[in-house]
Design an enzyme around this catalytic site. Sequence first.
Site, PDB file in Angstrom:
ATOM      1  N   LYS A   1       0.851  -1.188   0.000  1.00  0.00           N
ATOM      2  CA  LYS A   1       0.000   0.000   0.000  1.00  0.00           C
ATOM      3  C   LYS A   1       0.893   1.247   0.000  1.00  0.00           C
ATOM      4  O   LYS A   1       1.466   1.614   1.016  1.00  0.00           O
ATOM      5  CB  LYS A   1      -0.905   0.053   1.236  1.00  0.00           C
ATOM      6  CG  LYS A   1      -1.908   1.200   1.129  1.00  0.00           C
ATOM      7  CD  LYS A   1      -2.368   1.732   2.457  1.00  0.00           C
ATOM      8  CE  LYS A   1      -1.646   2.972   2.892  1.00  0.00           C
ATOM      9  NZ  LYS A   1      -1.811   4.160   2.048  1.00  0.00           N
TER      10      LYS A   1
ATOM     11  N   GLU B   1      10.027   1.507  10.284  1.00  0.00           N
ATOM     12  CA  GLU B   1      11.010   2.566   9.982  1.00  0.00           C
ATOM     13  C   GLU B   1      10.287   3.875  10.229  1.00  0.00           C
ATOM     14  O   GLU B   1       9.491   4.323   9.400  1.00  0.00           O
ATOM     15  CB  GLU B   1      11.456   2.476   8.519  1.00  0.00           C
ATOM     16  CG  GLU B   1      12.211   1.218   8.156  1.00  0.00           C
ATOM     17  CD  GLU B   1      13.621   1.185   8.715  1.00  0.00           C
ATOM     18  OE1 GLU B   1      14.130   2.227   9.160  1.00  0.00           O
ATOM     19  OE2 GLU B   1      14.206   0.097   8.721  1.00  0.00           O
TER      20      GLU B   1
ATOM     21  N   CYS C   1      13.671  11.378   6.284  1.00  0.00           N
ATOM     22  CA  CYS C   1      13.667  10.901   7.678  1.00  0.00           C
ATOM     23  C   CYS C   1      15.020  11.106   8.339  1.00  0.00           C
ATOM     24  O   CYS C   1      15.111  11.326   9.532  1.00  0.00           O
ATOM     25  CB  CYS C   1      13.270   9.429   7.710  1.00  0.00           C
ATOM     26  SG  CYS C   1      14.306   8.418   6.648  1.00  0.00           S
TER      27      CYS C   1
ATOM     28  N   GLU D   1       9.896  16.370  14.848  1.00  0.00           N
ATOM     29  CA  GLU D   1      10.235  16.366  13.425  1.00  0.00           C
ATOM     30  C   GLU D   1       9.458  17.484  12.722  1.00  0.00           C
ATOM     31  O   GLU D   1       8.243  17.571  12.889  1.00  0.00           O
ATOM     32  CB  GLU D   1       9.753  15.029  12.852  1.00  0.00           C
ATOM     33  CG  GLU D   1      10.776  14.258  12.097  1.00  0.00           C
ATOM     34  CD  GLU D   1      10.175  13.038  11.398  1.00  0.00           C
ATOM     35  OE1 GLU D   1       9.000  12.695  11.612  1.00  0.00           O
ATOM     36  OE2 GLU D   1      10.914  12.421  10.632  1.00  0.00           O
TER      37      GLU D   1
HETATM   38  P1  NAD Z   1       2.420   8.663   7.610  1.00  0.00           P
HETATM   39  O1  NAD Z   1       2.687   7.912   8.849  1.00  0.00           O
HETATM   40  O2  NAD Z   1       1.390   9.742   7.659  1.00  0.00           O
HETATM   41  O3  NAD Z   1       1.958   7.701   6.434  1.00  0.00           O
HETATM   42  C1  NAD Z   1       2.754   6.618   6.007  1.00  0.00           C
HETATM   43  C2  NAD Z   1       1.862   5.544   5.421  1.00  0.00           C
HETATM   44  O4  NAD Z   1       1.032   5.026   6.460  1.00  0.00           O
HETATM   45  C3  NAD Z   1       0.928   6.048   4.315  1.00  0.00           C
HETATM   46  O5  NAD Z   1       0.849   5.067   3.314  1.00  0.00           O
HETATM   47  C4  NAD Z   1      -0.401   6.167   5.053  1.00  0.00           C
HETATM   48  O6  NAD Z   1      -1.517   6.039   4.212  1.00  0.00           O
HETATM   49  C5  NAD Z   1      -0.317   4.994   6.026  1.00  0.00           C
HETATM   50  N1  NAD Z   1      -1.204   5.090   7.192  1.00  0.00           N
HETATM   51  C6  NAD Z   1      -1.732   6.204   7.762  1.00  0.00           C
HETATM   52  N2  NAD Z   1      -2.526   5.861   8.814  1.00  0.00           N
HETATM   53  C7  NAD Z   1      -2.492   4.509   8.905  1.00  0.00           C
HETATM   54  C8  NAD Z   1      -3.090   3.567   9.797  1.00  0.00           C
HETATM   55  N3  NAD Z   1      -3.889   3.938  10.779  1.00  0.00           N
HETATM   56  N4  NAD Z   1      -2.824   2.255   9.621  1.00  0.00           N
HETATM   57  C9  NAD Z   1      -1.978   1.845   8.635  1.00  0.00           C
HETATM   58  N5  NAD Z   1      -1.413   2.702   7.742  1.00  0.00           N
HETATM   59  C10 NAD Z   1      -1.639   4.020   7.885  1.00  0.00           C
HETATM   60  O7  NAD Z   1       3.823   9.218   7.128  1.00  0.00           O
HETATM   61  P2  NAD Z   1       4.109  10.176   5.907  1.00  0.00           P
HETATM   62  O8  NAD Z   1       3.626  11.548   6.303  1.00  0.00           O
HETATM   63  O9  NAD Z   1       3.628   9.557   4.640  1.00  0.00           O
HETATM   64  O10 NAD Z   1       5.723  10.149   5.866  1.00  0.00           O
HETATM   65  C11 NAD Z   1       6.501  10.943   6.665  1.00  0.00           C
HETATM   66  C12 NAD Z   1       7.057  10.167   7.840  1.00  0.00           C
HETATM   67  O11 NAD Z   1       7.745   9.008   7.384  1.00  0.00           O
HETATM   68  C13 NAD Z   1       8.078  10.951   8.619  1.00  0.00           C
HETATM   69  O12 NAD Z   1       7.838  10.811   9.982  1.00  0.00           O
HETATM   70  C14 NAD Z   1       9.400  10.289   8.244  1.00  0.00           C
HETATM   71  O13 NAD Z   1      10.411  10.434   9.198  1.00  0.00           O
HETATM   72  C15 NAD Z   1       8.990   8.877   8.052  1.00  0.00           C
HETATM   73  N6  NAD Z   1       9.969   8.162   7.203  1.00  0.00           N
HETATM   74  C16 NAD Z   1      10.847   7.291   7.799  1.00  0.00           C
HETATM   75  C17 NAD Z   1      11.804   6.631   7.028  1.00  0.00           C
HETATM   76  C18 NAD Z   1      12.817   5.688   7.645  1.00  0.00           C
HETATM   77  O14 NAD Z   1      13.533   5.027   6.910  1.00  0.00           O
HETATM   78  N7  NAD Z   1      12.921   5.589   8.953  1.00  0.00           N
HETATM   79  C19 NAD Z   1      11.839   6.843   5.650  1.00  0.00           C
HETATM   80  C20 NAD Z   1      10.934   7.716   5.082  1.00  0.00           C
HETATM   81  C21 NAD Z   1       9.994   8.368   5.874  1.00  0.00           C
END
Ligand code: NAD
Length: 489
Positions: A175, A250, A284, A385
């Site tokens: 997804k 992650e 991130c 963040e």
């Molecule tokens: P997010 O948590 O809002 O969304 C990530 C994914 O989770 C999306 O596909 C979203 O639709 C899904 N999601 C949202 N609610 C959910 C739920 N209740 N159950 C299951 N899935 C759900 O994050 P974002 O805004 O898309 O990305 C930014 C974040 O990602 C930042 O915090 C960043 O640090 C982190 N990030 C971490 C890494 C790493 O390698 N550690 C890499 C990239 C991004």
Amino acid sequence: MEIKKMFINGKWVDAISGQTRDIINPFNQEVIATVTEGNASDTKAAIAAARKAFDQGDWANAPATERGAIVRRIAELIERDKEELANLESLDTGKTVEESRVDMDDIAGVFRYYAELADKDGGEMIDSPIPNTVSKVVREPVGVCGQITPWNYPLLQASWKLAPALATGNTLIMKPSEITPLTTVKVFELMEEAGVPAGVANLVLGAGHTVGAELSENKNVELISFTGGIETGKKIMQAASVNVKKLALELGGKNPNIVFADADFETAIDQAMNAVFFHAGQICSAGTRLIIEEKVHDKFVAALVERVKNIKLGSGFDEDTQMGPLISREHLEKVENYVETGIREGATLVVGGQRPEDPALQNGFFYLPTIFTDCTSSMSIVQDEAFGPVITVEKFTTEEEAIKLANDSIYGLAGGVWTNDIAKAERCVAKMRMGTVWINDFNLYFPHAPWGGFKQSGIGRELGKLGLEEYTETKHILQNLKPEPINWF
Ligand code: NAD
């Protein structure tokens, strides 16, 4: 406009509900594509397909060399369609095409790396302490895997999950972020072309609270691999706990970048900028907490501010653009709130802190590169963040103080230390509580080395050999060569 479909059980399908979602270009808010919008029902269908494909066993039991060959073919197809994929990624995320091209090279590299590893682990013989027994350890696929990715590096993050899961014989449901699904859709077309069998890799498009939630709680999913924000990660952990699913998380980072006075001044400045303003800070591992030795603090900040003022904002498709827009209006407002909080908390805003005035940028979600000085660990802008182009600067006088500031975070994803004193660098690195630490660099990574976080930055590792192991279960097999009654009962 053609509606982009989901891929379930080897077929391109619309959502059962018939709903769709428009995908927006963050540079000008134009609709660049319309995609079908799945929900829990579509997700259940995809899980059923993945379950059937796994239980039927052809993929899991195929020779690892065959799976490796398919994963390698995916890499080749990504290289063939690199320009198309890079353009799509830039349209969808706003990042420069140059950055997207580098992403596509990295992504092909990830598939190639795991293609090579696919047939390298033949198990392990144990020197059994019990006579007349043969003891061996083998690794088997986990089963049906749910994979959820964020919007900042849509296809790169997907590749870190797809390649090892396929190489080890799992079946999966991916997804992507609902904001940036386009390159993932395209790569599923390439996976079909490469010969991934029907049902092995399924793609469901839709929101987190519907599709993501179903993947996290459905008992037929054995592992959930998630990259995204910490609060979403907590929800997924809770949902996954119901069926004691395996978890790979992650999450975010608030990454320190320590600069000692003896560091190479110009290189440290150049890379401090790169560490944060690359992809408008939506990384991130962005080095958002700049921690500078007092002796060089004022000179460093002054030089940094001068250079930051010249960063060229614009369309990712213009050759001279250095920084694109943020991903969405909602995210832009979040960054604005973060900056307002910094001002309220008493940090000094030395550059940026607003949207650009350039009329050509008014339709995009742009924000100026921003620097705060006089920051302290007690400020929420130093702890939270921003996921945008904002640096907080803290000052230190001793090595111990620098390490204390660096570790003062719930996160532990990555960090950097700049010094020409190698012994000092090693002393710092040994005490920095992060999954990746760079000495005289920031943000360099490759598929061969593991990636992941200490503390609340996550659970488990992606990339490297550990990234492959995440997708395997370990089985110990013991054979008695001379079975006899035990005569206890
Ligand atoms: P997010 O948590 O809002 O969304 C990530 C994914 O989770 C999306 O596909 C979203 O639709 C899904 N999601 C949202 N609610 C959910 C739920 N209740 N159950 C299951 N899935 C759900 O994050 P974002 O805004 O898309 O990305 C930014 C974040 O990602 C930042 O915090 C960043 O640090 C982190 N990030 C971490 C890494 C790493 O390698 N550690 C890499 C990239 C991004």
